[in-house]
Design an enzyme around this catalytic site. Structure first.
Site, PDB file in Angstrom:
ATOM      1  N   ASP A 552       4.280 -16.542  36.612  1.00 59.12           N
ATOM      2  CA  ASP A 552       4.519 -17.661  35.681  1.00 59.12           C
ATOM      3  C   ASP A 552       4.529 -17.242  34.219  1.00 59.12           C
ATOM      4  O   ASP A 552       3.969 -17.919  33.372  1.00 59.12           O
ATOM      5  CB  ASP A 552       3.478 -18.763  35.901  1.00 59.12           C
ATOM      6  CG  ASP A 552       3.319 -19.096  37.369  1.00 59.12           C
ATOM      7  OD1 ASP A 552       4.322 -19.520  37.945  1.00 59.12           O
ATOM      8  OD2 ASP A 552       2.230 -18.905  37.930  1.00 59.12           O
ATOM      9  N   HIS A 553       5.168 -16.116  33.964  1.00 59.42           N
ATOM     10  CA  HIS A 553       5.225 -15.620  32.596  1.00 59.42           C
ATOM     11  C   HIS A 553       6.624 -15.719  32.010  1.00 59.42           C
ATOM     12  O   HIS A 553       7.018 -14.876  31.207  1.00 59.42           O
ATOM     13  CB  HIS A 553       4.747 -14.157  32.554  1.00 59.42           C
ATOM     14  CG  HIS A 553       3.290 -13.996  32.862  1.00 59.42           C
ATOM     15  ND1 HIS A 553       2.686 -12.766  32.977  1.00 59.42           N
ATOM     16  CD2 HIS A 553       2.318 -14.903  33.043  1.00 59.42           C
ATOM     17  CE1 HIS A 553       1.396 -12.935  33.236  1.00 59.42           C
ATOM     18  NE2 HIS A 553       1.149 -14.221  33.283  1.00 59.42           N
ATOM     19  N   GLN A 554       7.384 -16.728  32.367  1.00 60.70           N
ATOM     20  CA  GLN A 554       8.758 -16.824  31.870  1.00 60.70           C
ATOM     21  C   GLN A 554       8.782 -16.866  30.336  1.00 60.70           C
ATOM     22  O   GLN A 554       8.034 -17.635  29.728  1.00 60.70           O
ATOM     23  CB  GLN A 554       9.448 -18.097  32.386  1.00 60.70           C
ATOM     24  CG  GLN A 554       9.589 -18.162  33.887  1.00 60.70           C
ATOM     25  CD  GLN A 554       8.401 -18.824  34.555  1.00 60.70           C
ATOM     26  OE1 GLN A 554       7.632 -19.515  33.932  1.00 60.70           O
ATOM     27  NE2 GLN A 554       8.242 -18.602  35.850  1.00 60.70           N
TER      28      GLN A 554
END
Ligand SMILES: Cc1cc2nc3c(=O)[nH]c(=O)nc-3n(C[C@H](O)[C@H](O)[C@H](O)COP(=O)(O)OP(=O)(O)OC[C@H]3O[C@@H](n4cnc5c(N)ncnc54)[C@H](O)[C@@H]3O)c2cc1C
Ligand SMILES: *[C@@H]1O[C@H](CO)[C@@H](O)[C@H](O)[C@H]1NC(C)=O
Ligand SMILES: *[C@@H]1O[C@H](CO)[C@@H](O)[C@H](O)[C@H]1NC(C)=O
Ligand SMILES: *[C@@H]1O[C@H](CO)[C@@H](O)[C@H](O)[C@H]1NC(C)=O
Length: 622
Positions: A552-554
């Site tokens: 979840d590091h977009q």
């Protein structure tokens, strides 16, 4: 046992849903002791066409900081607009982090079917959770506080982004921070007295001890990865206050909730930024609160902090984006900019489980759901305080690390979880990953329940990915989720590097430290990968393509670049090119993803953005 667990699940779900409707309800679910700094941020509904000096869109990791810092100037009237509601008792519990992605606090985005990732997940689609709550993704996240390597930022500066080199941004990491870890209080890399508490979980997992010893056996130092050296083994530093989550709303909004020049409107979804097509000036924002559509106007600037997905989508539905793409979906272009390109992310391989012969080492569903753990948590400790269940972090280099880079710069991370997918009785991890029950029972069903509870995970994270994705919009309606092509492992080297991560993990569990407990990899092959010899590189490539998920590091869809660089959406002063009165300040501006968990970098960006804005309007910076 089972009915108790089901009862807990039902209560949690009801509380989370109800919390969207009633502030008082979440207040009941928020336990004592509470610091006087904490308390509900009052909800304000602006009048139609009400004017503000600054309108900040999105109260996430960045937005809460921007709202706080901008409203420090008392003559500036600031409005913060957030699509979600309040956080609550359950979102405070660090180990419940994975669970939150299955609630309405998540916007619920998912990717297009992927070629080389999420293959055996539902429909080859990867889930992409994003926080829809005051605090944004800092409420859903796994609390890990990690800044990256100095070269990550020096690279930004080398791309022409003046002001963003490591030595120039380090003060902004420290500005937010109130370090609670006693060994680090005197470190020149850490800040004291900031709004944001950084601490270790008060619980010391027995696995942490083994992890440290294993690292030492392999020649790695146990250290502060936010200090001078990143490579090494460590206990995760977390955004945590007294064993509870310290989100950016708790840290930066709650203490100033009665500041008179700051208003916060919750459950308000921005549909569009109003841009005058002639003067190319951002003049206001249109949002829906309940059934009512309202417009608010700005006297100075609009600051977009809706995150990598939200900010790119809002720019495009407002006419700022790639011209041919906007025309394709029927939007009149106002400014032609490469919005939505440069989408970068970190993936992790998460299907494995390691079995030990002593279940007291691990924290799986049975421990997590036990009344003893709950009592310990209420007293400020116990296993529920593990950030997202993580008990150890390690940074290393694979043979795929770029030779041009400093030898101190890692390209792989290991995250040790105190539990594993095998111990997922309640099905929460399965839901999060998107693995089907059939897959789960085929791989882990042969293990007796008590053996599944004695399991933990170490997952490799690809922290310097080469593959790049793209975000497009479907329609001009913000409610229609965008098209997210992540392209994980599109560059095959990414896949090879992650296999190296699996090999490093095998070295870790083969140390004397872990072998004291007979630690072994659960060796039932994943369905669909049985054609490859178990434990061959080809087998792991297949397994990785099946169950790798995002951590979840977009970042990167509104890339920061110097003037004249055709890939830039915002300038190094975060102004949207060609549009007056509009900036972006959140994860989307990162030109290249740092080799870190992205929360700390986002907070740094917001702190620096606030200073840039103050400077540009002629105010002194503090
Ligand atoms: C499940 C999960 C786990 C993670 N784990 C970690 C971790 O352990 N460590 C770490 O460092 N990072 C982690 N991250 C990443 C990190 O939390 C994010 O990089 C960071 O929070 C992004 O900040 P942001 O301000 O860019 O966006 P966000 O925090 O997502 O904020 C955007 C805000 O804008 C709001 N918004 C969006 N569109 C609109 C609209 N149209 N109208 C009104 N409001 C809108 C959203 O509701 C949200 O509140 C995790 C993320 C997730 C989702
Ligand atoms: C930190 O520095 C202060 C003053 O220099 C000293 O009194 C204190 O003992 C130091 N603390 C630690 C943990 O090193
Ligand atoms: C946008 O989409 C939502 C959900 O599909 C719908 O309810 C709404 O009416 C649409 N808005 C417009 C302006 O078409
Ligand atoms: C666990 O395994 C190790 C190594 O095989 C062995 O020495 C130890 O006695 C075992 N412990 C238990 C509780 O079975």
């Amino acid at each position: 046992m089972r009915w108790i667990l089901i009862w807990i699940q039902i209560t949690v779900v009801i509380a989370l849903d109800a919390s969207k409707l009633f502030d008082f309800w979440t207040d009941i679910f928020r336990p004592l002791p509470r610091s006087p700094r904490e308390g509900f941020v009052p909800d304000y509904t602006p009048n139609n066409l009400e004017e503000f000096d600054f309108i900040v869109i999105g109260a996430g990791s960045a937005g809460c900081i921007l709202a706080n810092r901008l409203s420090e100037i008392s003559e500036w009237k600031v409005l913060l607009i957030e699509g979600g509601g309040n956080e609550n008792f359950f979102s405070d519990v660090p180990i419940f982090a994975p669970f939150l992605s299955t609630t309405p606090m998540n916007w619920g985005y998912s990717s297009e079917p992927e070629q080389r990732a999420c293959r055996d997940l539902r429909g080859n689609v990867c889930f992409l959770p994003r926080g829809k709550v005051l605090g944004g993704s800092s409420v859903l996240n796994f609390l890990i506080y990690q800044r990256g390597h100095p070269d990550d930022y020096d690279d930004w500066a080398k791309m022409g982004n003046q002001g963003w080199s490591y030595s120039e941004i380090l003060p902004y990491f420290k500005k937010s921070e109130n370090i609670r870890i006693s060994d680090l209080k005197n470190s020149s890399y850490h800040g004291r007295g900031g709004y944001l508490d950084i601490d270790y979980a008060p619980y010391k997992s027995p696995l942490e001890v083994l992890f440290r010893k294993a690292g030492e056996e392999l020649g790695y130092k146990w250290r502060d990865p936010n200090g001078e050296h990143v490579i090494g083994f460590s206990k995760p530093q977390a955004t945590m206050r007294n064993g509870r989550r310290c989100s950016t709303s708790k840290a930066f909004l709650e203490p100033i909730r009665y500041r008179r020049n700051l208003k916060v409107t919750k459950n308000s979804i921005v549909q569009k930024i109003m841009i005058d097509p002639i003067t190319k000036t951002a003049i206001g924002v249109e949002f829906n609160k309940g059934r009512i559509r309202r417009q608010v106007m700005t006297r100075r600037e609009i600051i977009l902090a809706a995150g990598t997905i939200g900010s790119a989508q809002l720019l495009m539905v407002s006419g700022v984006g790639p011209e041919e793409h906007l025309i394709e979906v029927g939007i009149k272009p106002v400014m032609n900019l490469p919005v939505g390109y440069n989408l970068q992310d970190h993936v992790t391989f998460s299907g494995n489980a390691f079995l030990v012969n002593d279940s007291s080492l691990c924290v799986n569903d049975k421990t997590a759901a036990s009344p003893i753990s709950a009592a310990q948590y209420l007293a400020g400790g116990g296993p529920l305080t593990l950030p997202g269940g993580a008990a150890g972090l390690a940074f290393s280099r694979t043979r795929f690390a770029s030779r041009d880079h400093s030898a101190t710069r890692p390209d792989i991370e290991l995250v040790m979880g105190a539990g594993s997918l095998a111990g997922d009785m309640l099905g929460i991890l399965r839901t999060l990953l998107g693995v089907t029950d059939k897959w789960f029972w085929q791989v882990y069903g042969s293990l007796p329940p008590q053996v599944r509870q004695a399991s933990f995970a170490i997952n490799p994270v690809l922290i310097r990915p080469r593959s790049v994705g793209r975000l497009k919009i479907r329609t001009g309606n913000f409610s229609d989720h965008p098209v997210l092509k992540m392209n994980y492992f599109d560059d095959i080297t990414d896949l090879h590097a992650l296999v190296e991560g699996v090999r490093l993990i095998q070295k870790v569990v083969n140390t004397r430290a872990f072998q004291q407990y007979g630690t072994r990899l659960h060796d039932v092959p994943f369905p669909g990968c049985q054609g490859y010899p178990f434990d061959s590189d080809e087998y792991w490539q297949c397994a990785i393509m099946q169950t790798s998920i995002t951590i979840d590091h977009q970042v990167g869809t509104c890339k920061m670049a110097p003037a004249g660089d055709p890939s830039g959406v915002v300038s190094p002063r975060l102004q949207v090119y060609g549009i007056r009165g509009l900036r972006v300040a959140d994860a989307s501006v990162m030109p290249r993803i740092p080799a870190a968990h992205t929360h700390a970098p986002v907070m740094m960006i917001a702190e620096k953005a606030a200073d840039i804005i103050k400077q540009d309007w002629g105010y002194p910076i503090m």
